[in-house]
Design a protein around this motif. Sequence first.
Motif, PDB file in Angstrom:
ATOM      1  N   LEU A 247       0.786  -1.131  -0.038  1.00  0.00           N
ATOM      2  CA  LEU A 247      -0.160  -0.114   0.020  1.00  0.00           C
ATOM      3  C   LEU A 247       0.827   1.322   0.007  1.00  0.00           C
ATOM      4  O   LEU A 247       0.270   2.237   0.032  1.00  0.00           O
ATOM      5  N   ILE A 248       2.068   1.127  -0.056  1.00  0.00           N
ATOM      6  CA  ILE A 248       3.114   2.252  -0.229  1.00  0.00           C
ATOM      7  C   ILE A 248       4.047   2.028  -1.020  1.00  0.00           C
ATOM      8  O   ILE A 248       4.279   0.742  -1.311  1.00  0.00           O
ATOM      9  N   GLU A 249       4.934   3.131  -1.645  1.00  0.00           N
ATOM     10  CA  GLU A 249       6.124   2.786  -2.446  1.00  0.00           C
ATOM     11  C   GLU A 249       7.368   2.378  -1.636  1.00  0.00           C
ATOM     12  O   GLU A 249       7.335   2.823  -0.159  1.00  0.00           O
ATOM     13  N   GLU A 250       8.121   1.503  -2.136  1.00  0.00           N
ATOM     14  CA  GLU A 250       9.391   1.004  -1.495  1.00  0.00           C
ATOM     15  C   GLU A 250      10.099   2.435  -1.051  1.00  0.00           C
ATOM     16  O   GLU A 250      10.286   3.165  -2.099  1.00  0.00           O
ATOM     17  N   SER A 251      10.664   2.475   0.173  1.00  0.00           N
ATOM     18  CA  SER A 251      11.312   3.651   0.452  1.00  0.00           C
ATOM     19  C   SER A 251      12.552   3.160   1.582  1.00  0.00           C
ATOM     20  O   SER A 251      12.384   2.191   2.193  1.00  0.00           O
ATOM     21  N   ILE A 252      13.409   4.229   1.851  1.00  0.00           N
ATOM     22  CA  ILE A 252      14.356   3.971   2.788  1.00  0.00           C
ATOM     23  C   ILE A 252      13.789   3.861   4.121  1.00  0.00           C
ATOM     24  O   ILE A 252      14.317   3.363   5.077  1.00  0.00           O
ATOM     25  N   SER A 253      12.678   4.456   4.377  1.00  0.00           N
ATOM     26  CA  SER A 253      12.016   4.302   5.743  1.00  0.00           C
ATOM     27  C   SER A 253      11.547   2.977   6.179  1.00  0.00           C
ATOM     28  O   SER A 253      11.502   2.410   7.083  1.00  0.00           O
ATOM     29  N   PHE A 254      11.270   2.330   4.936  1.00  0.00           N
ATOM     30  CA  PHE A 254      10.442   1.205   5.162  1.00  0.00           C
ATOM     31  C   PHE A 254      10.901  -0.016   4.154  1.00  0.00           C
ATOM     32  O   PHE A 254      10.458  -0.589   3.120  1.00  0.00           O
ATOM     33  N   PRO A 255      12.244  -0.601   4.297  1.00  0.00           N
ATOM     34  CA  PRO A 255      12.834  -1.244   3.540  1.00  0.00           C
ATOM     35  C   PRO A 255      12.319  -2.839   3.186  1.00  0.00           C
ATOM     36  O   PRO A 255      11.912  -3.315   4.510  1.00  0.00           O
ATOM     37  N   ARG A 256      11.946  -3.414   2.345  1.00  0.00           N
ATOM     38  CA  ARG A 256      11.812  -4.754   2.465  1.00  0.00           C
ATOM     39  C   ARG A 256      12.994  -5.737   2.654  1.00  0.00           C
ATOM     40  O   ARG A 256      13.883  -5.857   2.245  1.00  0.00           O
ATOM     41  N   PRO A 257      12.667  -6.730   3.753  1.00  0.00           N
ATOM     42  CA  PRO A 257      13.973  -7.544   3.957  1.00  0.00           C
ATOM     43  C   PRO A 257      14.266  -8.467   2.757  1.00  0.00           C
ATOM     44  O   PRO A 257      13.366  -8.748   2.011  1.00  0.00           O
ATOM     45  N   PRO A 258      15.309  -9.099   2.800  1.00  0.00           N
ATOM     46  CA  PRO A 258      15.585  -9.990   1.989  1.00  0.00           C
ATOM     47  C   PRO A 258      14.621 -11.293   1.803  1.00  0.00           C
ATOM     48  O   PRO A 258      14.151 -11.651   2.833  1.00  0.00           O
ATOM     49  N   LYS A 259      14.692 -11.747   0.633  1.00  0.00           N
ATOM     50  CA  LYS A 259      13.651 -13.028   0.258  1.00  0.00           C
ATOM     51  C   LYS A 259      14.336 -14.067   1.014  1.00  0.00           C
ATOM     52  O   LYS A 259      15.564 -14.379   0.942  1.00  0.00           O
ATOM     53  N   PRO A 260      13.471 -14.960   1.799  1.00  0.00           N
ATOM     54  CA  PRO A 260      14.050 -16.040   2.647  1.00  0.00           C
ATOM     55  C   PRO A 260      14.619 -16.915   1.510  1.00  0.00           C
ATOM     56  O   PRO A 260      14.617 -17.373   0.635  1.00  0.00           O
TER      57      PRO A 260
END
Length: 475
Positions: A247-260
Amino acid sequence: MSCSSDSVTHNKDDLEKNVGLTETVSRYSPPYSDISEGRTLLIICIVTSAGFLGPVAGNIYIPVLPLIQEVFKISTTTANATVSVFMAVCAVAPLFWASWADFGGRKTLYIISLLFFIVSNILLASIPANVAALFILRIIQAIGASSVMSVGAGTVADITAPKKRGRAISYFMLGPQLGPILGPLFSLIASQGNWRWIFGFLSIIGSIIYVTILFFLPETLRCLVGRGECYRGKRWIVHPRLIQKQLIEESISFPRPPKPSLKVYWKLLKFKPLLLCSINGGLLFATFYGMTITFAKILRENYKFPSWKLSVSYLCPGASLIIGSIIGGRIIDRIVSKKEEHIPESRFYLQIIGLLISMVGILGYGWCAHFNVHVAAVFVFSFLGGFGMTWVFVGNTTYLTECSTGQPATNVAIANFMRNVGAAISSVIVEKIIEKIGYGWCFTGLGLLDLIGIAFVLILMKFGPRWRRDFSSTK
């Protein structure tokens, strides 16, 4: 929290130099300030209830083992193996659930895993008695129920600020802690030989919690929903969805963790704060589990307790877990809130107190059993052992949700795995050690393991901030 964009940028740059990107994000990005307190409380209640399912499923089953053995026409060893396989899966399965929950969303994992739990219980309650089916469905039951402890801790971390997280984690842990207490009591529904009702009961409460999750639990993973602005002014009822949208654009504030992947796990295991916390928890739980598995035997053989008294007696260590969790969480947050700058390792001062309380409880319990002193002393020291252990676990779990990896559920799953390994080893060796050297010296050895835990705590207090900073710089 509000501030100008220039102030945020300035603070961000300063903080990145000191503690690394992930921790910086948590400081200048308000942790879900747009989710109301009422909704936050609802979310914690839902995940706490879900966390109750795994422990209650394990403990409601144990008192009916003699009946299961008779109905399925199996040996005691085979019946016990159905317990062992459940516990083994509960140790390993969260490692997979948690890593995907950190990457793709919390709610998806709740929906999938609890569906396994409900279906397996419905089948156990309805299909003909068959030992192969019993083993397979117990495995599926464990796969479904075991996810919530680690994923639930990740959810709590998503929606609570670090200075309030200790109390929130302590409330969340009430679910897993109530399972061992209420499970044996719920097993009374099978007292007339109706063993299928224990699985029917689990499927009913599992279904109620499942529907609640579908319609009332929002997605909380920060890389998908940010600070939760998308929920502002919205109804508490949510539209059921298997795959959670970003629901938001990827950003430095909310980084996605690496794929398992195995590479990710290997990197996490090399992260010293996580490794030391997990080993510490494993050693501590091994000592407590040694006390737990000998508790009934001591009361029965030394003090001639009948069966009903044995069941009631487990309320003592059970109450110690609940009281220690709530008090520990509140005190941890009170101390942390007094500090202007939040440093995760500041929680460890109290862990030393908890480890000392646990050590006193374990040592006293062993020598009371050795000398056959008044039963009241056994209860007092068993209470202290449980109180100290859960006091430490609240601090440990809270620390693992904020120690810079950006994967709180996975961190907690690794620690949970270590605890289960400790319990498994303890269950195998404790009785053999007691036969050779007696209760007193056996539990002296177990109690002194807490000294290793204190050493780990002191090491983390000194080097933890630097290790977290180094880890963040390599991400």
